[in-house]
Design a protein around this motif. Structure first.
Motif, mmCIF file in Angstrom:
data_model
loop_
_atom_site.group_PDB
_atom_site.id
_atom_site.type_symbol
_atom_site.label_atom_id
_atom_site.label_comp_id
_atom_site.label_asym_id
_atom_site.label_seq_id
_atom_site.Cartn_x
_atom_site.Cartn_y
_atom_site.Cartn_z
ATOM 1 N N ILE A 290 0.576 -1.201 -0.206
ATOM 2 C CA ILE A 290 0.502 -0.030 0.179
ATOM 3 C C ILE A 290 0.478 1.270 -0.200
ATOM 4 O O ILE A 290 0.655 2.188 -1.087
ATOM 5 N N ALA A 291 2.067 1.610 0.617
ATOM 6 C CA ALA A 291 2.947 2.606 1.034
ATOM 7 C C ALA A 291 3.441 2.748 -0.350
ATOM 8 O O ALA A 291 3.750 3.409 -0.963
ATOM 9 N N ARG A 292 3.848 1.754 -0.723
ATOM 10 C CA ARG A 292 4.696 1.743 -2.044
ATOM 11 C C ARG A 292 3.677 2.264 -3.426
ATOM 12 O O ARG A 292 3.850 2.885 -4.420
ATOM 13 N N SER A 293 2.002 1.928 -3.347
ATOM 14 C CA SER A 293 1.396 2.043 -4.454
ATOM 15 C C SER A 293 1.590 4.009 -3.726
ATOM 16 O O SER A 293 1.115 4.371 -5.853
ATOM 17 N N TYR A 294 1.894 4.526 -3.424
ATOM 18 C CA TYR A 294 1.465 5.832 -3.421
ATOM 19 C C TYR A 294 2.855 6.464 -3.582
ATOM 20 O O TYR A 294 3.340 8.469 -3.838
ATOM 21 N N ALA A 295 4.128 5.874 -4.287
ATOM 22 C CA ALA A 295 5.366 6.392 -4.553
ATOM 23 C C ALA A 295 5.215 6.760 -5.816
ATOM 24 O O ALA A 295 4.743 5.750 -7.182
ATOM 25 N N LEU A 296 5.493 7.890 -6.391
ATOM 26 C CA LEU A 296 5.330 8.567 -7.986
ATOM 27 C C LEU A 296 6.212 7.898 -9.320
ATOM 28 O O LEU A 296 5.439 7.714 -10.123
ATOM 29 N N ASP A 297 7.232 6.509 -8.841
ATOM 30 C CA ASP A 297 7.815 5.677 -9.170
ATOM 31 C C ASP A 297 7.006 4.374 -9.937
ATOM 32 O O ASP A 297 6.980 3.760 -10.477
ATOM 33 N N THR A 298 5.753 4.691 -9.291
ATOM 34 C CA THR A 298 5.200 3.370 -9.140
ATOM 35 C C THR A 298 4.187 3.366 -10.360
ATOM 36 O O THR A 298 3.430 3.242 -11.133
ATOM 37 N N ARG A 299 4.318 4.551 -11.335
ATOM 38 C CA ARG A 299 2.912 5.479 -12.068
ATOM 39 C C ARG A 299 3.884 5.022 -13.272
ATOM 40 O O ARG A 299 2.955 4.756 -14.440
ATOM 41 N N SER A 300 4.615 4.771 -13.588
ATOM 42 C CA SER A 300 5.202 3.857 -15.149
ATOM 43 C C SER A 300 6.260 3.186 -14.330
ATOM 44 O O SER A 300 6.464 2.440 -13.652
#
Ligand code: HEM
Length: 311
Positions: A290-300
């Protein structure tokens, strides 16, 4: 609005945060050993082991219950020392300033103190299952907090909750809520079963064990379905971002399988402790994903420089 954490690394802070997390998961296992060996009242009182004695005193007729119970109490001290060391590391002048992480470290220390008191109360009330269950539930909360602390120290990256699709943020809330429900129902299941922590006169909840186990397993299935949907939605956007969620799927399925095996094999003590360890690992995996999902680098699919596994 994106909020950017200070992009700094400090090896000591990171190592201490890992040590804290490992110790928090570890004490679930030793606490489980106290329970399944019936050693919960190995010390008859708290904070002293016996009236006037801090540590157990051995006689010829002594059993190993006091050693197991006192060993678990001693571990609480180790947990406190690790938490204090972590707090100290976050205030060192020579270290990068991580004011953002300090409240979490203080919260860990505060919860360890609360846990010591709840553990003590569980002895005073001769292991009432509600207090023993609260003790386990609080431990799982500590594991979640400790995981988030590690996350913040290892991934001081930009986050932007607003950029995540509403459906995914709602799913995260639902997953967290159902996870809490599975854990709470789980401790109630334990409170109806044979492993109370007291070898002689276990006090149990007056609930049908089969009925409450079915509710627990049903809630676990709801959790699996929600996590599968979250994984699918993330994977559509970025295969890299889906990796932590795939870990959650794996841990959940293993934990569920273990749950059925322990149930159908008459709650063997070793399997019960393994299921307790699994619940700690489930909390680690879900909190991280869940925490990782909010990191900007997970958008791509862009890989972070220090992200070997993409977790
Ligand atoms: C997959 C997600 C699951 C999670 C996160 C989970 C978590 C938990 C937790 C936190 C406890 C309480 C442990 C304690 O109080 O010390 C528990 C107990 C228990 N769980 Fe699960 N569980 C899961 C799935 C299952 C499944 C599918 C079953 C199948 C029947 C199951 C059977 C049990 C039983 C029988 C207990 C009581 C064991 C005892 O007597 O101590 N669990 N679980």
């Amino acid at each position: 609005m994106a909020s950017v954490d200070t992009p700094v690394n400090d090896a000591l802070q990171r190592r201490l945060s890992i040590a804290n997390l490992v110790a928090q998961v570890g004490i679930i296992v030793t606490g489980g050993a106290v329970r399944v060996t019936g050693s919960g009242l190995g010390c008859s009182t708290w904070p002293m082991c016996e009236p006037g004695q801090f540590a157990p005193v051995f006689h010829e007729e002594s059993t190993w219950h006091p050693i197991i119970e006192f060993g678990n109490r001693t571990l609480t001290g180790v947990l406190g020392i690790i938490a204090l060391a972590l707090i100290w590391s976050l205030y060192r002048k020579s270290a990068p300033t991580r004011r953002d992480v300090r409240p979490y470290a203080w919260a860990v220390l505060a919860l360890i103190i609360v846990q010591a008191v709840v553990g003590g109360i569980s002895v005073w009330v001769t292991l009432h299952p509600a207090v023993v269950g609260l003790h386990m539930a609080l431990s799982l909360g500590l594991v979640s907090l400790s995981t988030y602390l590690v996350y913040r120290l290892y991934r001081p990256r930009a986050t932007d909750p607003a950029a995540l699709p509403r459906l995914e943020t709602s799913l995260h809330v639902a997953i967290a809520a159902v996870k809490v429900a599975v854990a709470i129902i789980g401790v109630v299941v334990t409170g109806t079963g044979p492993h109370s922590g007291d070898a002689d006169k276990p006090y149990r909840f007056a609930i049908d064990p089969l009925f409450i186990t079915r509710i627990h397993a049903g809630a676990a299935w709801v959790l699996v379905i929600l996590v599968a949907i979250a994984t699918y939605l993330v994977a559509k956007r970025s295969s890299l971002a889906a990796r932590p969620w795939l870990v959650v799927v794996g841990v959940l399925l293993a934990q569920g399988l273990l749950g059925y095996i322990q149930y159908f094999t008459g709650l063997h003590p070793a399997l019960v402790v393994a299921h307790m360890l699994g619940s700690g690992l489930t909390v680690v995996a879900i909190t991280w994903a869940i925490a990782r999902s909010y990191a900007l680098d997970t958008r791509s699919n862009s890989r972070e420089p220090n992200s070997r596994l993409g977790l």
